[in-house]
Design a protein around this motif. Structure first.
Motif, PDB file in Angstrom:
ATOM      1  N   ALA A 366      44.987  16.556  26.239  1.00  0.00           N
ATOM      2  CA  ALA A 366      45.476  16.307  27.820  1.00  0.00           C
ATOM      3  C   ALA A 366      43.936  16.679  28.505  1.00  0.00           C
ATOM      4  O   ALA A 366      44.013  15.847  29.376  1.00  0.00           O
ATOM      5  CB  ALA A 366      46.637  17.532  27.960  1.00  0.00           C
ATOM      6  N   VAL A 368      41.230  17.414  27.619  1.00  0.00           N
ATOM      7  CA  VAL A 368      39.562  16.528  27.736  1.00  0.00           C
ATOM      8  C   VAL A 368      40.176  15.110  28.569  1.00  0.00           C
ATOM      9  O   VAL A 368      39.366  14.767  28.428  1.00  0.00           O
ATOM     10  CB  VAL A 368      39.006  16.795  26.410  1.00  0.00           C
ATOM     11  CG1 VAL A 368      38.051  15.606  25.766  1.00  0.00           C
ATOM     12  CG2 VAL A 368      39.563  17.956  26.525  1.00  0.00           C
ATOM     13  N   MET A 369      41.255  14.876  27.975  1.00  0.00           N
ATOM     14  CA  MET A 369      41.415  13.130  28.471  1.00  0.00           C
ATOM     15  C   MET A 369      41.668  12.923  30.144  1.00  0.00           C
ATOM     16  O   MET A 369      41.049  12.196  30.933  1.00  0.00           O
ATOM     17  CB  MET A 369      42.919  12.921  28.183  1.00  0.00           C
ATOM     18  CG  MET A 369      43.576  12.272  27.001  1.00  0.00           C
ATOM     19  SD  MET A 369      45.328  11.882  27.025  1.00  0.00           S
ATOM     20  CE  MET A 369      45.695  11.919  24.800  1.00  0.00           C
ATOM     21  N   ASN A 370      41.882  14.226  30.753  1.00  0.00           N
ATOM     22  CA  ASN A 370      42.497  14.388  32.847  1.00  0.00           C
ATOM     23  C   ASN A 370      40.943  14.115  32.340  1.00  0.00           C
ATOM     24  O   ASN A 370      40.467  13.385  33.148  1.00  0.00           O
ATOM     25  CB  ASN A 370      43.056  15.368  32.032  1.00  0.00           C
ATOM     26  CG  ASN A 370      42.959  15.312  33.881  1.00  0.00           C
ATOM     27  OD1 ASN A 370      42.494  14.679  34.793  1.00  0.00           O
ATOM     28  ND2 ASN A 370      43.479  16.342  34.609  1.00  0.00           N
TER      29      ASN A 370
END
Lengths: 522, 209
Positions: A366, A368-370
Motif C-alpha cells: 500500500a 509503495v502504491m501510494n
C-alpha cells in the motif's frame, strides 16, 4: 488527670485535678512516718507526671541592673550575680530580664530569685525520684501568681498582691506593670479555727512590707500602690475594716469564691487561695521550670520523648497502612486491567486473523502504491515545464511585433532555483521545488543599417514586453545589435563610399537570457 | 542539649525507641513488599497494554492500507500497465519515434538512450520510502521543417509506455534566409525517462472486502 505536689514550707500536699476540678488531695507531714506514707502513696497510685509548686518563706527575690549584653555574655553576667547572692542554692535559683532602666546607659533589669534553703524540699524530691515519678518542674508561687493579674485586672502600675495560702503566713508580692519585682512572706499568729480576724493581723505586716519597698526604692515615696487582697467570705469584713484606701494606696478585695468562678475551677476549698495558685501552676507551660537542675526532670523528658515516639510510630503505622493499601489496591486494579487488556487483545487478534491476515502481503504494497502514484503525479506536473510551454508563452509575449523580428535560436533548459542562494541548478523533476524555464533566446531585427537608435529601441521594447509577463522572473541582455555599454568596445563605419551590406542576417542580432516560472497550474 | 535533657534513658523511653524502630522496620518491609508486588503487576499490565496496542495498531494500519489501496490501486495499476512501474519499455519509445518521423516526413531523427541509472536524490528516500526510482536519458537529434515536428514527436512520446520530462532542448534555424525547405530547423533535446521499482510493488493478491 494531672498531679501537683504543693509544698508550703512545712507539709506537702498532693492535688489531683481532672479538667478544672480538684478531685482529690492528700497531705504529708515532714516526719519519718509522713515521708514513708508519701512513698507508699506514690507506689500505690498511678505513676502519672507531676509538677512541684513551692510557697516558702525561704525565698528571696531581688532585681539588679546589668549591662545590656546578649547571649553568652548575658548568661555569664547573670551567673556571676546568682553565684554572688545564692552560691549555696544555685540549682534552685531563677533569673529573668524584666525590663531596662530608663536613664543612663539603659541597662537591663534582671530579676533574681532563689530558694535559699533547698534542703526543705530535698527529702520529698528524693522519694519522688526513688518512686520514678516523672517530675516536669519545680515552680514558685510568687512567679506563678503573675498569671492571676489579668483575672483581677491588675496588669499595670504598681500592684501589691496580698494572699494567704496557709493559716500562718501572708504572701505579699509586688508587681510593676505586670512584672514581678519582689515578694515576701510574713508569719502571722492566726487561730487555726477562726480566720475572721485576718485584717488585724495582716495589716501591720503589709504596712511594714510597703515601708520596706519604699525604703528599697522599689516604689517611689509618693507613688500610689494598688493593693489587691484575696480573702475568703469570712475574712471580708475584717479585711475591709483594716485596709483603707488613702492618697498613697488603693485597695481592692477579691473574694476567693469569685476568683474560682472566674477561673472556672471547682472542688477547691474557699478558705485560702492555695487552690487558685495550684490551678495557675498547672496551667504553666511544661518547659522552663523555675527551680531545680535539669537532671531532676529527666524522667519527664523521657516520658515526653516516649510519647512523641509513640505518636510518631502511630503516624508511621497509619502512613504505612495507607501506602500498603494503596499499593495493593493498585495491584488489584492492574490485575483487573490485565485481564481486560488480554480479552481486548484476543478480540483484536481474532478480528485481524479473520479479516486481514491473508492480505498482509497486499498491505505491505500500500505504501509503495501510494508513493508511486504520488511521485508519478509530481513528475508529470513538473514536466509541464517544457520547451513547448516556453515557446507558446514567448510567442504570446511577442504577438504584434512586426515581421522584421526573427527568433533564430533557443537554448532551453529546465532548472531549479535554489531558494537559499538563488543558485541555478539542473531541474529535479522528482522534487518539491518548482521547475523553471531557463532559455537563451537569440534573434534578429531587420532594420536599416546604422540605424542604431531604432535597433536599440526595438530590442528594449521586446525586453519590456517579455518582462511585462507575470510568469517571467528575469530577463538579461547578453548581446545587443549595438552594444553601447561603457564597459564594451564598439566600432563601425559610416560614409558615402561605404557599400550597403548585402548580409543582412549578420546585423541587428540580439541575445537574451529569460527565466520564467512554471505554468500557473503547477 | 540531648545529654542535659536525657542524662539517663528510662525504660519507658527505651521501650518507646525499640517499639518505634520495630514499627519503622515492619512498615518499611510491608510498604516495600507491597510496592514490589504492585510494580511487578504494573509491568505486566504495561506489557499487556503494549501487546493489545500492537494488535490494535495492526488493525488500524490494515484499515489504513486498505483505504490507500482503494484510493491508489487503479492509478497504480495504470502506472504498471504504462510501464512506469517495473521494467522500462524502450521498444515502445523507439517505435513511437519511428512512427512519428515517418508520419510527418521528418528528414532525420537520431536518437540514443543511456543505460538506466538509479536516482539518488536525498529527498526521494525521505518522501517516498520503499520505492526505487531509475532514470534513462534519451537524446534526440532532429532535422525538421519547423518546430511543430518536434512538439508532435514529444506529444507522441507522451502516449508511449513510460514517463518522461524534457531536461533541455536547443532549437535552431539552419538557414536564416530560406524558410520553405524540409531542413529548415534542427533540434537537440535531452529527455529523462523515469521508472519505479518497489520490492513487493507487483504483488497481485486481491485486497479484502
Amino acid at each position: 488527670m494531672k498531679r501537683l505536689f504543693y509544698f508550703t514550707g512545712y507539709r506537702l500536699s498532693v492535688l489531683h485535678w481532672k479538667g478544672h476540678a480538684l478531685i482529690g488531695s492528700s497531705s504529708f507531714e515532714p516526719t519519718d512516718e509522713g515521708l514513708e506514707k508519701f512513698r507508699s502513696y506514690l507506689q500505690q497510685t498511678e505513676n502519672i507526671p507531676g509538677k512541684f509548686l513551692v510557697d516558702v518563706i525561704e525565698e528571696d527575690f531581688r532585681s539588679e541592673a546589668i549591662p545590656h549584653v546578649r547571649g553568652r555574655d548575658r548568661k555569664a553576667v547573670v551567673n556571676r550575680l546568682l553565684d554572688r547572692y545564692y552560691r549555696s542554692s544555685q540549682e534552685y535559683s531563677y533569673s529573668e530580664i524584666i525590663g531596662r532602666t530608663k536613664k543612663g546607659r539603659k541597662d537591663d533589669i534582671v530579676l533574681l530569685g532563689a530558694m535559699t534553703n533547698p534542703l526543705l524540699i530535698r527529702p520529698w524530691l528524693t522519694i519522688i525520684e526513688e518512686c520514678e515519678v516523672p517530675l516536669s518542674g519545680i515552680w514558685t508561687l510568687p512567679i506563678v501568681s503573675k498569671n492571676l493579674l489579668k483575672t483581677i485586672k491588675a496588669g499595670s502600675d504598681v500592684v501589691l498582691l496580698v494572699s494567704q495560702q496557709v493559716n500562718s503566713n501572708v504572701r505579699q508580692t509586688l508587681f510593676r506593670d505586670g512584672k514581678l519585682m519582689s515578694s515576701r512572706q510574713s508569719i502571722i499568729n492566726q487561730d487555726m479555727k477562726d480566720i475572721s480576724g485576718i485584717g488585724e493581723l495582716a495589716a501591720p505586716e503589709v504596712g511594714r512590707t510597703i515601708d520596706f519597698l519604699r525604703a528599697q526604692n522599689l516604689v517611689g515615696a509618693n507613688e500610689t500602690i494598688n493593693l489587691h487582697i484575696i480573702g475568703s467570705d469570712e475574712q471580708l469584713v475584717s479585711l475591709e475594716q483594716h485596709f483603707k484606701a488613702d492618697e498613697k494606696q488603693t485597695v481592692t478585695i477579691h473574694r476567693i469564691s469569685d476568683l474560682h468562678e472566674k477561673l472556672g475551677i471547682t472542688g477547691v476549698g474557699e478558705k485560702f487561695s492555695d487552690g487558685i495558685f495550684a490551678w495557675l501552676s498547672l496551667r504553666q507551660g511544661a518547659f522552663r521550670s523555675h527551680y531545680g537542675p535539669e537532671k531532676a526532670f529527666h524522667r519527664y523528658h523521657n516520658k515526653l520523648a516516649a510519647a512523641a515516639l509513640y505518636a510518631f510510630s502511630l503516624l508511621v503505622i497509619i502512613v504505612g497502612v495507607l501506602m500498603t493499601e494503596a499499593n495493593i489496591s493498585d495491584a488489584f486494579e492492574y490485575e483487573r486491567s490485565i485481564s481486560l487488556l488480554k480479552q481486548e487483545e484476543n478480540n483484536y487478534r481474532e478480528i485481524y486473523s479473520k479479516k486481514f491476515k491473508d492480505f498482509e502481503g497486499v498491505f505491505q504494497n500500500a505504501g509503495v502504491m501510494n508513493s508511486a502514484v504520488d511521485l508519478s503525479e509530481r513528475i508529470k506536473l513538473n514536466s509541464d515545464t517544457s520547451p513547448l510551454d516556453f515557446l507558446i508563452s514567448l510567442s504570446k509575449m511577442l504577438e504584434g511585433e512586426n515581421g522584421d523580428l526573427h527568433i533564430d535560436k533557443i537554448e532551453w533548459e529546465a532548472i531549479n532555483i535554489n531558494e537559499r542562494d538563488n543558485k541555478v541548478v539542473a531541474a529535479n523533476f522528482t522534487g518539491k521545488q518548482p521547475v523553471n524555464h531557463y532559455a537563451i533566446v537569440t534573434g534578429r531585427i531587420d532594420v536599416p543599417e546604422n540605424h542604431y537608435r531604432e535597433s536599440v529601441n526595438r530590442v528594449q521594447g521586446i525586453i519590456g514586453r517579455i518582462k511585462a509577463n507575470t510568469r517571467v522572473k528575469g530577463v538579461e541582455v547578453l548581446s545587443m545589435p549595438v552594444d553601447l555599454r561603457s564597459e564594451s568596445r564598439f566600432s563601425t563605419e559610416s560614409g558615402v563610399d561605404r557599400k550597403s551590406s548585402a548580409n543582412k542576417e549578420m546585423s541587428g542580432i540580439f541575445s537574451l537570457k529569460v527565466i520564467m516560472k512554471a505554468p500557473e497550474h503547477v | 542539649m540531648f545529654d542535659r535533657l536525657f542524662p539517663t534513658l528510662t525504660p519507658t523511653l527505651v521501650r518507646a525507641i525499640v517499639i518505634t524502630s520495630l514499627v519503622l522496620v515492619a512498615t518499611t518491609i510491608a510498604v516495600t513488599i507491597s510496592y514490589i508486588y504492585m510494580d511487578g503487576i504494573h509491568q505486566d499490565q504495561q506489557s499487556a497494554k503494549r501487546a493489545m496496542r500492537l494488535w490494535q495498531s495492526k488493525i488500524n494500519s490494515s484499515v489504513e492500507s486498505n483505504q490507500i489501496i482503494d484510493e491508489f490501486e487503479s492509478n497504480f495499476l495504470k502506472l504498471v500497465n504504462q510501464g512506469v512501474v517495473g521494467a522500462e519499455d524502450r521498444l515502445s519509445w523507439f517505435e513511437t519515434i519511428q512512427n512519428t518521423a515517418k508520419k510527418r516526413g521528418m528528414p532525420l531523427v537520431k536518437y540514443s538512450i543511456s543505460s538506466q541509472e538509479p536516482l539518488k536524490e536525498r529527498s526521494l528516500k525521505r518522501e517516498y520510502r520503499g520505492i526505487d526510482v531509475f532514470k534513462s536519458v534519451m537524446t534526440l537529434d532532429i532535422k525538421m521543417a519547423h518546430e511543430g515536428d518536434l512538439f508532435a514527436l514529444l506529444n507522441d512520446l507522451r502516449k508511449a509506455d513510460g514517463l518522461f520530462a524534457v531536461d533541455s532542448c536547443d532549437i535552431e534555424k539552419i538557414s536564416k534566409k530560406v524558410v520553405d525547405t524540409d531542413n529548415n530547423m534542427k533540434a537537440y533535446c535531452e529527455l529523462g525517462w523515469y521508472t519505479f521499482r518497489g520490492a513487493r510493488a507487483n504483488s497481485n493478491k486481491r485486497k479484502p472486502g
